[in-house]
Design a protein around this motif. Structure first.
Motif, short mmCIF file in Angstrom:
data_model
loop_
_atom_site.label_atom_id
_atom_site.label_comp_id
_atom_site.label_asym_id
_atom_site.label_seq_id
_atom_site.Cartn_x
_atom_site.Cartn_y
_atom_site.Cartn_z
N UNK A 161 5.16 -1.02 -12.19
CA UNK A 161 4.85 -2.41 -11.80
C UNK A 161 6.13 -3.00 -11.25
N UNK A 162 6.09 -3.45 -9.99
CA UNK A 162 7.33 -3.87 -9.33
C UNK A 162 7.08 -5.10 -8.48
N UNK A 163 8.09 -5.96 -8.45
CA UNK A 163 8.07 -7.11 -7.55
C UNK A 163 8.56 -6.69 -6.18
N UNK A 164 8.16 -7.44 -5.17
CA UNK A 164 8.54 -7.10 -3.80
C UNK A 164 9.00 -8.34 -3.06
N UNK A 165 9.89 -8.14 -2.13
CA UNK A 165 10.36 -9.21 -1.25
C UNK A 165 10.63 -8.60 0.11
N UNK A 166 10.11 -9.20 1.18
CA UNK A 166 10.25 -8.58 2.49
C UNK A 166 11.63 -8.67 3.10
#
Length: 553
Positions: A431-436
């Protein structure tokens, strides 16, 4: 693990000439130098405005005479007498250039010799009025907030959130660091505040930035602004950074520095996290059954963040296909929510690894209290040092919001470690957060929440994890669930503010307030995401052993 956000980056398309700040000072040491209330020798603090956090209004002062204009304060409203006709600026005078209209419409020109109507408003020359004018210039004539300055003056929309400048030092920081870092330092130090809901204030500013990207002044206006800064007493030496700011030593993402970075945020106090989190102490995005705004259980109190975290843990166990007797490894196990739940409810033998000593101590205490010593093991160990057990690789691996701390340089090692430690046919859930576009989350996050963290777009995470040989089987976005999770944490923070302050001091509590307010908005406005990525290590003949559909979970 935990919410990591881009508090101060409203748009990747914002036009701005500001950089991340000139020559930010570096201090020796490797972590917070202290927590709690600290006296600060602030330059110019003779003009500090009284605190209004408890709802105490600022008492209007006496009449203030500035030049030829007299301001009468009565009930918070300013009535001003205009200057004589000969004092009106003509063409070419700096005041004749368009500025934000903070005092009303511009009056029509008067006939020479005719009496000047005393009801005609004029430009607000108070400290707040001057600052509102400058803000309006940046935002095309719109002032998104109401400003209250250290002298008690106010300007800006009456219905907008109130930004309180308690000291000139807040603006002095912005002269040295005209960006997110300058604002963050001023907020943490208590030199700037927002009355009302901080999330509403941030949302209003970001909405305006998206609609009207700010344009910083040209050379001529910069000189005019410099004169204004001198007149207001803002110019001065660089203020020191708040002592809560993190400064790390050593090579980035070495085992020693990673341990230090984790300790900075996660070893603040087990009591703090017990106060803020649910009874599972799960510091990651929960999994709600529906929007709490439409859930009857949320209204009557029968379904909240505790139940949503339970549902997240159960979802992870089902996706991993856990059965009694299986061996589970949780990489970055936090306070043990996953390994304790899986052992108690699915009968597995669970091992957790963490590099936080306080987390390890908390889990060992719970294991003893619940009689789980034969099924749960926790180790103070870096993920890179985890060996393959003598029984063989693990049947399943979970890693919940830990990969953000790995770093871009070490991510191939992280991916290879997960592949090495899971048996063929075994599943891995990350489970991971993402940022472009802002991998570090912004200056505030990097200095005050999670130093050295690194996020990547979801597709980048999936590609890097698959490279050693894992097969991607499922991706589920749970972005809105983080909005609801953060809202629950923020509500708890406000409700138990005094308890949090007792644990980590006022500055520490203010860091959390800004962190949660900004973080919640980044997910709500789709500037960050969070996903569950499910992989399998295929068998030598290529079979996955996965169920045919999601219903098999």
């Amino acid at each position: 693990m935990g919410l990591l956000s881009s508090v101060g980056r409203p748009s990747d398309r914002t036009r701005s000439g500001a950089s991340e700040g000139p020559g930010d000072e570096e201090r020796p040491g490797a972590r917070r130098t202290g927590r709690g209330t600290r006296a600060r020798a602030l330059l110019g603090d003779a003009d500090v405005v009284p605190s209004s956090c408890a709802g105490r209004p600022v008492t209007p002062g006496p009449s203030i005479t500035r030049g030829r204009a007299t301001t009468e304060r009565s009930g918070g409203n300013d009535t001003k007498l205009p200057p004589p006709v000969h004092a009106r600026p003509g063409r070419g005078h700096p005041a004749a250039r368009p500025t934000a209209n903070t005092a009303g419409p511009v009056p029509p020109p008067t006939t020479p010799g005719a009496p000047v109507p005393t009801s005609v408003p004029r430009r607000d020359r108070t400290v707040a009025g001057t600052l509102a004018g400058l803000v309006g210039e940046v935002f095309g004539g719109t002032v998104p907030v109401r400003i209250r300055a250290w002298d008690g003056s106010e300007a800006g929309p009456a219905d907008a959130p109130v930004v309180v400048l308690r000291s000139r030092t807040a603006l002095r920081r912005l002269l040295w660091d005209p960006n997110e870092l300058g604002l963050a330092r001023a907020y943490v130090a208590g030199e700037i505040d927002v009355e009302g809901d901080l999330s509403v204030g941030l949302s209003r500013v970001w909405s305006l930035v998206r609609a009207r990207p700010p344009v910083l002044p040209g050379r001529r206006d910069q000189l005019r602004w410099a004169g204004t800064a001198l007149r207001l007493g803002i110019v001065g030496p660089r203020p020191p950074a708040p002592p809560e700011e993190a400064v790390l030593d050593g090579e980035k993402h070495s085992t020693g520095r990673d341990s230090e970075a984790i300790s900075y945020h996660y070893d603040q106090s087990n009591a703090l996290y017990a106060t803020l989190l649910d009874e599972h102490m799960a510091y990651s995005c929960a999994y709600y059954r529906q929007d709490p705004a439409t859930d009857p259980g949320a209204a009557d109190g029968s379904y909240g963040v505790t139940e949503a975290q339970r549902d997240k843990l159960e979802l992870v166990c089902r996706k991993l296909g856990l059965e009694p007797g299986m061996r589970l490894l949780d990489v970055g196990c936090g306070w043990g929510s996953m390994i304790l739940y899986a052992a108690e409810h699915h009968g597995v033998h669970a091992t957790g690894v963490t590099i936080s000593a306080q987390q390890r101590d908390h889990i060992e205490k719970l294991v003893a209290e619940r009689g789980l010593a034969d099924r749960v093991t926790v180790r103070l160990q870096d993920y890179r040092d985890v060996p393959v057990p003598v029984e063989g690789p693990y049947d399943a691996i979970s890693s919940i919001e830990m990969s953000e701390h790995v770093g871009q340089e070490q991510y191939p090692v992280y991916a290879a470690t997960l592949y090495r430690l899971v048996r063929p046919g075994g599943r891995v859930l990350v489970q991971a957060m993402s940022h472009p576009s802002a991998p570090g989350g912004g200056a505030f996050i990097e200095r005050y929440v999670a130093p050295d963290m690194h996020m990547r777009p979801t597709w980048g995470t999936a590609a890097m994890l698959a490279r050693p040989g894992l097969e991607l089987r499922d991706v589920e976005s749970i972005r809105e669930h983080y909005v609801w999770t953060v809202r629950a944490w923020a509500d708890t923070l406000e409700r138990r503010w005094d308890d949090v302050v007792a644990e980590i001091g006022v500055a520490g509590a203010r860091i959390w307030r800004l962190y949660l307010a900004g973080g919640g908005l980044t997910f709500a406005e789709n500037r960050m995401g969070v996903d569950q990525l499910l992989f399998v290590r295929p068998l030598p003949d290529g079979r996955s052993g996965m169920p045919a559909t999601r219903r098999g979970w």
